[in-house]
Design a protein around this motif. Structure first.
Motif, mmCIF file in Angstrom:
data_model
loop_
_atom_site.group_PDB
_atom_site.id
_atom_site.type_symbol
_atom_site.label_atom_id
_atom_site.label_comp_id
_atom_site.label_asym_id
_atom_site.label_seq_id
_atom_site.Cartn_x
_atom_site.Cartn_y
_atom_site.Cartn_z
ATOM 1 N N ARG A 104 -24.887 36.805 20.077
ATOM 2 C CA ARG A 104 -23.850 37.785 19.842
ATOM 3 C C ARG A 104 -24.279 39.004 19.533
ATOM 4 N NH1 ARG A 104 -20.345 37.854 16.175
ATOM 5 N NH2 ARG A 104 -18.541 38.790 17.238
ATOM 6 N N THR A 105 -24.090 39.943 20.105
ATOM 7 C CA THR A 105 -24.470 41.460 19.825
ATOM 8 C C THR A 105 -23.530 42.301 18.866
ATOM 9 O OG1 THR A 105 -23.687 42.492 21.516
ATOM 10 C CG2 THR A 105 -25.648 41.655 22.211
ATOM 11 N N ALA A 106 -23.989 43.256 18.383
ATOM 12 C CA ALA A 106 -23.186 44.221 17.274
ATOM 13 C C ALA A 106 -21.742 44.397 17.855
ATOM 14 C CB ALA A 106 -23.754 45.402 16.810
ATOM 15 N N GLY A 107 -21.783 44.807 19.239
ATOM 16 C CA GLY A 107 -20.662 45.128 19.750
ATOM 17 C C GLY A 107 -19.617 43.999 20.161
ATOM 18 N N ASP A 108 -20.011 42.878 20.418
ATOM 19 C CA ASP A 108 -19.307 41.865 20.789
ATOM 20 C C ASP A 108 -17.984 41.725 19.913
ATOM 21 O OD1 ASP A 108 -20.893 41.114 22.989
ATOM 22 O OD2 ASP A 108 -22.015 39.736 21.911
ATOM 23 N N THR A 109 -16.633 41.161 20.115
ATOM 24 C CA THR A 109 -15.845 40.874 19.615
ATOM 25 C C THR A 109 -15.354 39.420 19.949
ATOM 26 O OG1 THR A 109 -14.305 41.837 21.603
ATOM 27 C CG2 THR A 109 -14.714 43.642 19.983
ATOM 28 N N PRO A 138 -24.249 49.466 27.579
ATOM 29 C CA PRO A 138 -25.535 49.553 27.239
ATOM 30 C C PRO A 138 -26.029 49.018 25.698
ATOM 31 C CG PRO A 138 -25.024 51.540 28.217
ATOM 32 C CD PRO A 138 -23.699 50.690 27.474
ATOM 33 N N LEU A 139 -27.093 48.076 26.028
ATOM 34 C CA LEU A 139 -27.788 47.559 24.569
ATOM 35 C C LEU A 139 -29.202 47.957 24.217
ATOM 36 C CD1 LEU A 139 -26.373 43.778 24.994
ATOM 37 C CD2 LEU A 139 -25.492 45.757 23.627
ATOM 38 N N ARG A 140 -29.516 48.094 23.344
ATOM 39 C CA ARG A 140 -30.889 48.357 22.809
ATOM 40 C C ARG A 140 -31.390 47.504 21.742
ATOM 41 N NH1 ARG A 140 -34.593 52.705 23.161
ATOM 42 N NH2 ARG A 140 -36.174 52.716 21.392
ATOM 43 N N VAL A 141 -31.951 46.306 21.801
ATOM 44 C CA VAL A 141 -32.084 45.336 20.976
ATOM 45 C C VAL A 141 -33.728 45.218 20.650
ATOM 46 C CG1 VAL A 141 -30.062 44.022 21.406
ATOM 47 C CG2 VAL A 141 -32.079 43.609 22.763
ATOM 48 N N PRO A 142 -34.002 45.207 19.538
ATOM 49 C CA PRO A 142 -35.609 44.923 18.949
ATOM 50 C C PRO A 142 -35.515 43.455 19.246
ATOM 51 C CG PRO A 142 -34.022 44.906 16.976
ATOM 52 C CD PRO A 142 -33.126 45.348 18.215
ATOM 53 N N VAL A 143 -36.726 42.992 19.910
ATOM 54 C CA VAL A 143 -37.291 41.595 20.212
ATOM 55 C C VAL A 143 -38.509 41.612 19.635
ATOM 56 C CG1 VAL A 143 -37.999 40.180 22.013
ATOM 57 C CG2 VAL A 143 -36.141 41.520 22.462
ATOM 58 N N GLU A 144 -38.561 40.295 18.779
ATOM 59 C CA GLU A 144 -39.981 40.021 18.312
ATOM 60 C C GLU A 144 -40.592 38.674 18.542
ATOM 61 O OE1 GLU A 144 -39.133 41.343 14.241
ATOM 62 O OE2 GLU A 144 -38.897 39.204 13.505
ATOM 63 N N ILE A 145 -41.755 38.478 18.599
ATOM 64 C CA ILE A 145 -42.259 36.988 18.825
ATOM 65 C C ILE A 145 -43.295 36.885 17.845
ATOM 66 C CG2 ILE A 145 -43.343 35.454 20.533
ATOM 67 C CD1 ILE A 145 -42.245 36.892 22.806
ATOM 68 N N ALA A 146 -43.015 35.972 17.175
ATOM 69 C CA ALA A 146 -44.084 35.621 16.049
ATOM 70 C C ALA A 146 -44.928 34.567 16.607
ATOM 71 C CB ALA A 146 -43.262 34.950 14.827
#
Length: 683
Positions: A104-109, A138-146
């Motif tokens: 779920r993204t920040a804008g999802d209801t 539009p979405l702007r999401v941070p993605v990280e891979i450890a």
């Protein structure tokens, strides 16, 4: 005492690096980490072991391996600071696993997730991570891979002593790790990350997604000894599968037959590995993850059952083993060496070398019937003759072959292998104009007479075969799936089967016993009868269902005319295959089948396994009753007359080096649809 992975259930010793292993977090030596729920992608010498959620956490056996060393142990994806919710993980092919998660993204209801995360991981560690947006903005999401690794050997990982992760350094578009011995591993990313933090092994991106758009990040794993494969195993990717094994297909009233054959061929190709000193020769690893070592008896049995896919695998496997054959003038001359393998709770370990030596002339003789090229036959015949010479020297004064050593015990299964080697060896010698065929037929006849006198235990119910005779002559009486090998004969000219060890009356009695609920679990043949002392449904030689033995039983019962018992085992195995997603493990629990039950996996079983995958091919060839005699220019069909699975069509097989297709109707009538021009339909 629990066995070490070097002699793990059903496993030859020495195939897992390290000895006296201990599972992670376990205090019991020899306890293997469970792999029954793992998704294992294989394209040997590479494999990737993943949990169903898709994250590589470094726990247990998870990771990407090449040649027995873990190149990547941790690959944890976070989007917007959170791990996606895992929904599904499945095996898309033998060398590829796919995973689906949502977020779920920040804008999802409401509860509906707006972002899907799809991951596809290959056996070599290559991975595609696709973020797909269903959000209305539009979405702007941070993605990280450890990322992280310990560069540990598989044996050390299985023992829970892999050691800490190695420090990482930023390298090109990813990370790199170097061990004290100079070996290294690295991961590169495309597109390059916007930020990299070596101390945490962290790669970061800022991903922008328009409504309905998708973005993909690709990871590549490299090592100092790795070769990257860019597609599914088979032709055109540097792997030998497409050349060695035909692209066979099955279709019919039961659609599961096509699924079983497709998975079997896929797994067999994934298990192929080259002889390092002779790259043109390939053989099958016994199974993943525990038994990826040198070729042994199981490689030969699997090559034999896979003969409908062509003779090339049999040729290269025989050639590989022939190079290991002992020479000289001693008692061991002609024997193929092999490690000991656990034989269950009652008998000492058996020698895989003895089994391989007796199998060698059998596989060569049957490969000739399927169309082995003449030049390969001439090359391999001397090694087969040396195997027969060893057999004559190893047999005791009664004609019985001890296993593993001269002091015994004398196993019924070993006598069946020896008898088959003698009969098919005699046929091979005659066909090649070599002397000794009549002498071997006389030897086999004497063995049959003595076996029936000393190994058949008569009683009021009709009797049963003894599993073994131990020093002093005492019989070991427990009945199990091993008895299927007494029905396994071999293919002679004109579509004829070689004579078996048992006569008509004892064959009928054994068929009846194999069809009883004590041995037929409903999912296949138990390795030890349910009423026998020491029965354990999870015991690899004490009650678990071993797929190889079940396939041998189906073929032997069918050849002897006991189709009812064969059909029950065939349907049970197919039902089990469906429950395992058509990738059959080498064994599974022998609990009695219930109306709504499914077979329970064995936690330490190899999956994929060579003999289990080849068993799928063998079962379908038995169903169609294909009996080729390529040197005689004929192929006979003896399909299962009762058609237990309805109509079936097999295509893409190989007989006499050419494509072969056969159809069997619901009435049990067989018809050849495609064959080499020089082949005629035999009787």
């Amino acid at each position: 005492m629990a066995p070490s992975p070097a002699s793990a259930p059903g496993s030859p010793a020495g195939h897992v690096p390290g000895a006296g292993l201990m599972a992670q977090g376990s205090a019991r030596p020899g306890e293997l980490p469970p792999v029954h729920n793992a998704l294992i992608s294989v394209a040997l010498p590479a494999l990737a072991i993943s949990a169903e959620h898709g994250q590589l956490t470094g726990q247990g056996l998870e990771g990407v391996y090449h040649s027995g060393r873990r190149l990547l142990s941790r690959c944890v994806l976070r989007v917007a600071g959170r791990e996606p919710i895992a929904l599904r993980g499945r095996q898309a092919a033998a060398d590829r696993s796919v995973f689906l998660a949502v977020l779920r993204t920040a804008g999802d209801t409401g509860p509906d997730p707006g972002l899907a995360v799809e991951r596809s991981r290959g056996a070599d560690g290559s991975e595609r991570i696709t973020l797909r947006s269903s959000a209305g903005r539009p979405l702007r999401v941070p993605v990280e891979i450890a990322l992280g690794t310990d560069l540990a050997d598989l044996g050390a990982v299985a023992a829970g002593r892999a050691g800490p992760e190695l420090p990482a350094s930023v390298h090109g578009t990813g990370m790199r790790w170097t061990a004290d011995d100079g070996r290294y591993a690295s991961v590169s990313a495309d597109p390059p990350p916007t930020d990299a933090l070596a101390a945490a092994g962290l790669l970061r991106w800022e991903v922008e997604l328009a409504p309905g758009a998708a973005r993909t990040i690709e990871l590549r794993v490299h090592g100092d000894r790795t070769t990257r494969f860019t597609g599914p195993s088979g032709a055109g990717t540097g792997r030998p599968g497409g050349v060695v094994l035909a692209e066979a297909r099955a279709e019919g009233d039961d659609p599961r037959l096509g699924e079983l054959l497709a998975a079997a061929v896929d797994d067999l190709r994934a298990l192929l590995q080259r002889d390092p000193a002779h790259p043109a020769d390939v053989h099958l690893a016994a199974g993943v993850p525990w038994r990826c070592g040198p070729a042994t008896a199981e490689a030969l049995w699997a090559a034999r059952m896979a003969l409908p896919l062509g003779t090339r695998l049999a040729v290269t496997t025989l050639r590989t083993l022939a190079r290991t054959q002992l020479d000289g003038a001693g008692a061991a001359s002609g024997r193929i060496p092999g490690p000991l393998r656990d034989a269950g709770p009652y008998l000492p370990p058996r020698c895989t070398g003895v089994e391989a030596t007796l199998a060698f002339p059998v596989v060569l003789a049957e490969a000739r019937r399927w169309g082995l090229p003449e030049q390969d036959l001439e090359e391999l015949l001397p090694a087969a003759e040396r195997c027969l010479q060893w057999l004559r020297a190893a047999a005791d004064p009664h004609g019985f072959v001890p296993d593993p050593g001269p002091a015994g015990p004398w196993r019924a299964e070993t006598q069946a292998h020896a008898h088959r080697a003698a009969v098919l060896g005699a046929d091979l010698l005659d066909a090649c104009g070599r002397p000794g065929g009549d002498a071997w037929r006389d030897w086999a006849r004497t063995l049959r007479e003595r076996f029936r006198a000393e190994f058949w235990l008569a009683d009021r119910s009709g009797g049963r075969p003894a599993a073994a005779r131990v020093p002093g002559g005492r019989p070991w009486t427990q009945l199990g799936g091993w008895a299927a090998h007494l029905l396994d004969t071999g293919l002679l000219g004109g579509g004829r089967y070689a004579p078996g060890l048992l006569d008509k009356a004892t064959t009928e009695q054994l068929a009846r016993l194999l069809g009883t609920p004590a041995l037929d679990s409903g999912w296949g043949l138990r390795s030890l009868g349910a009423k026998e002392p020491g029965h354990n449904p999870f015991g690899h030689r004490a009650g678990a269902v071993r797929v190889h033995e079940t396939a041998v039983a189906v073929a032997g019962l069918t050849a002897a005319g006991y189709e009812k018992e064969a059909a029950s085992l065939l349907r049970g195995t197919l039902d089990a295959a469906e429950a395992f997603g058509y990738r059959l493990p080498e064994m599974y629990a022998g609990d009695q089948r219930t109306a709504r039950g499914v077979p329970a996996p064995h936690p330490a079983a190899c999956r994929p396994a060579a003999v289990a995958a080849a068993a799928g091919v063998h079962l379908l060839a038995t169903l169609a009753g294909i009996r080729p005699d390529a040197p005689g220019g004929t192929v006979a069909l003896h399909p299962v007359r009762s058609s237990p699975l309805g109509a079936v069509r097999l295509s893409g097989l190989r007989v006499a080096g050419e494509p072969f297709a056969v159809r069997v109707s619901r009435l049990g009538l067989g018809m050849v649809e495609e064959a080499a021009d020089r082949l005629q339909l035999g009787v």
